[in-house]
Design a protein around this motif. Structure first.
Motif, PDB file in Angstrom:
ATOM      1  N   HIS A  56       0.874  -1.133   0.027  1.00 27.88           N
ATOM      2  CA  HIS A  56      -0.018  -0.024   0.044  1.00 27.88           C
ATOM      3  C   HIS A  56       0.729   1.385   0.082  1.00 27.88           C
ATOM      4  O   HIS A  56       0.551   2.119  -0.778  1.00 27.88           O
ATOM      5  N   TYR A  76       3.484  -0.955   4.574  1.00 30.33           N
ATOM      6  CA  TYR A  76       2.221  -1.655   4.886  1.00 30.33           C
ATOM      7  C   TYR A  76       1.629  -2.378   3.774  1.00 30.33           C
ATOM      8  O   TYR A  76       1.809  -1.831   2.519  1.00 30.33           O
ATOM      9  N   ASP A  78      -1.344  -4.753   2.302  1.00 33.20           N
ATOM     10  CA  ASP A  78      -2.933  -5.135   2.186  1.00 33.20           C
ATOM     11  C   ASP A  78      -2.994  -6.613   1.939  1.00 33.20           C
ATOM     12  O   ASP A  78      -2.663  -6.953   0.735  1.00 33.20           O
ATOM     13  N   ARG A  85      -4.613  -4.605   7.086  1.00 29.65           N
ATOM     14  CA  ARG A  85      -3.351  -4.243   6.421  1.00 29.65           C
ATOM     15  C   ARG A  85      -2.267  -4.295   7.437  1.00 29.65           C
ATOM     16  O   ARG A  85      -2.523  -4.286   8.790  1.00 29.65           O
TER      17      ARG A  85
ATOM     18  N   PHE B 240      -8.776  -1.421   5.542  1.00 32.06           N
ATOM     19  CA  PHE B 240      -8.011  -0.562   4.970  1.00 32.06           C
ATOM     20  C   PHE B 240      -8.214   1.060   5.244  1.00 32.06           C
ATOM     21  O   PHE B 240      -9.026   1.552   4.334  1.00 32.06           O
TER      22      PHE B 240
END
Lengths: 125, 380
Positions: A56, A76, A78, A85, B240
């Motif tokens: 990410h 990070y 995902d 995450r 997210f």
């Protein structure tokens, strides 16, 4: 405070140790003792996270806390199936060429104290 | 709820004072605020002291220096938003009718405690794995670049602006005429953030006196009405989190606008929490001054300069003024008061009526941030 157990063994391999609310279908990593959606502790079951995800964002850190050797790379990733995450160091011989959106893999490594740590690598390098 | 007025402000010059006890820095700021408000100090009925690392009952240790004792003194910790949280408590002490005069203090001496990057609490999972604050914002900057085409030069021009504004501020630590090139050539901290993209480690103190309408009328002077005080925390959201739009800032600002009965279009200028250059972008979009991604063109068009459409951080912000964590939120009120009274000298904005202060603090893994405060103030 109880130490978080972030990694567990499954069929001879390591996986990230999360849990999932059966009712709300939400995955937690690190584990939660209470589901934040239904506020119940009775519906949580063990859930091992997948070890593949999408980068990410990331950075190369040049100045850090005294106990860290710089530079190092972190990011990070995902995990799309779990919807989680994850933050971890990235090991890469050419971090400048990393790209957001790269496919990443989680690698587990046992340190001298016997603790299992994890980091990311590019899936195809 | 009663109307509340900001009557007096004080702050030390921010800088590095490893030798000066925090009690003395705090005392100097409180003394100035009392003189500025022109009230009798014995009439202060409560005090709220915000700080992150100054130990137990720091507010009492500051106030005993001035003999201001014998009333409730409360110490508050909310990371970088500790000072704003103290301001809010003093605001509510007056708004609720409990007190007519309440004192907010923000204090921090960091240079005798830390070297290098600050992080989330050391028990935080991500901090243990190497997540510093600059690294977190560097990753947000990288993501913003990916989504909206932001360039390093855009970030650097925020640093240039805030250092330039600080040059006109006698309380700022780091006023300087620097160029975009100099920012880009300064030491790399966490890619893409260079040293001049980050706020400097600093020490200092600030104070503000909040009073009821009755006291404001008695004393006269140039009281400023506090239209809204909003505080929120980051939501834990499994999944997210959007790293380029600040939900915590946006929710807090919307709540403040609703209370104040004004919108972003009514605000003349803002002091926002620019702990890093990318942070200024995220805050300005978060408080709804412009749309996500639009700050790129705002920077190119100079809209956030002192003489621009919406001046941002006329004080120099955290980057130019310094960022002694607990002192920052109350120091923002110092600048808002100076600007609304037309006392800001060479950095004066053209006759502003309404100012907004945004301050946020802390990182907790799984959330977008620990605390966020937005205050809106108006000249009467």
């Amino acid at each position: 405070m109880t130490k978080l157990k972030l990694v567990k063994e499954r069929n001879g391999n390591y996986v990230l140790n999360g849990n999932k609310c059966k009712v709300c279908n939400i995955v937690f990593f690190p584990k939660k003792e209470v589901c934040i959606s239904c506020f119940s502790s009775n519906n949580l079951e063990e859930f091992g996270l997948e070890n593949i995800g999408i980068l990410h964002t990331y950075t190369i850190v040049h100045r850090s806390f005294p106990q860290f050797n710089t530079p190092y790379t972190i990011g990070y990733v995902d995990l799309l199936n779990s919807g989680v995450r994850v933050f971890a160091p990235i090991k890469d011989s050419a971090p400048d060429s990393l790209n957001i959106g790269d496919e990443m893999k989680i690698i587990f490594e046992t340190d001298e104290k016997g603790q299992v740590n994890y980091y990311f690598v590019r899936k195809v390098e | 709820m009663r109307d509340v007025y900001l009557l007096g402000v004080g702050m030390t010059k921010f800088g590095k004072y490893p030798e000066i006890p925090i009690e003395h820095l705090g005392r100097n700021a409180v003394f100035e605020a009392i003189k500025d408000a022109n009230i009798n100090p014995v009439e202060i009925e409560s005090a709220y002291c915000g700080h992150a690392f100054q130990g137990s009952t720091a507010g009492q240790r500051v106030l005993v220096e001035l003999g201001l004792t014998g009333f409730p003194i409360t110490n508050l910790e909310n990371a970088c938003a500790s000072g704003s949280t103290a301001f809010r408590e003093a605001f509510y002490a007056v708004a609720s009718g409990r007190n007519d005069i309440s004192l907010a203090i923000g204090i921090e001496n960091l240079s005798n405690k830390f070297k290098g990057a600050l992080g989330p609490d050391e028990t935080d999972l991500e901090a243990k794995m190497g997540l510093t604050m600059p690294a977190l914002y560097a990753m947000r900057a990288k993501r913003y670049m990916y989504e909206f085409g932001l360039k390093k030069e855009h970030l650097a021009s925020i640093s240039v602006k805030n250092h330039k504004n600080a040059l006109e501020n006698d309380r700022a630590m780091f006023g300087a005429k620097i160029t975009i090139n100099e920012v880009l050539k300064s030491k790399m901290i966490a890619d893409p953030l260079h040293k001049y993209d980050c706020n400097p480690v600093s020490d200092g103190a600030s104070a503000a006196l909040l009073v009821s309408k009755k006291v404001a009328k008695q004393v006269g002077g140039r009281p400023i009405k506090v239209l809204a005080s909003a505080l929120t925390s980051g939501k834990y959201e499994p999944g997210f989190i959007n790293m380029t739009f600040e939900d915590i800032t946006n929710r807090c600002a919307l709540s403040a606008y609703k209370t104040a009965g004004v919108g972003p279009e009514d605000i003349d200028f803002a002091e926002v929490h620019d702990c890093f250059t990318i942070a200024e972008i995220l805050r300005v979009e978060g408080i709804g001054f412009c749309n996500p991604g639009e700050m790129i063109s705002w920077i190119e068009e100079g809209k956030t300069e002192i003489n621009g459409y919406k001046p941002i951080n006329p004080s120099g912000g955290l980057i130019g003024k310094g960022h002694p964590l607990g002192a920052t939120g109350v120091a923002q009120m110092f600048e808002i008061a100076r600007q609304l009274r037309n006392e800001a000298g060479d950095r004066q904005i053209n006759n502003p009526r309404i100012g907004l202060a945004h301050c946020r603090g802390g990182a907790v893994a799984g959330t977008e941030g620990a605390a966020c405060a937005v205050h809106i103030l108006m000249k009467e």
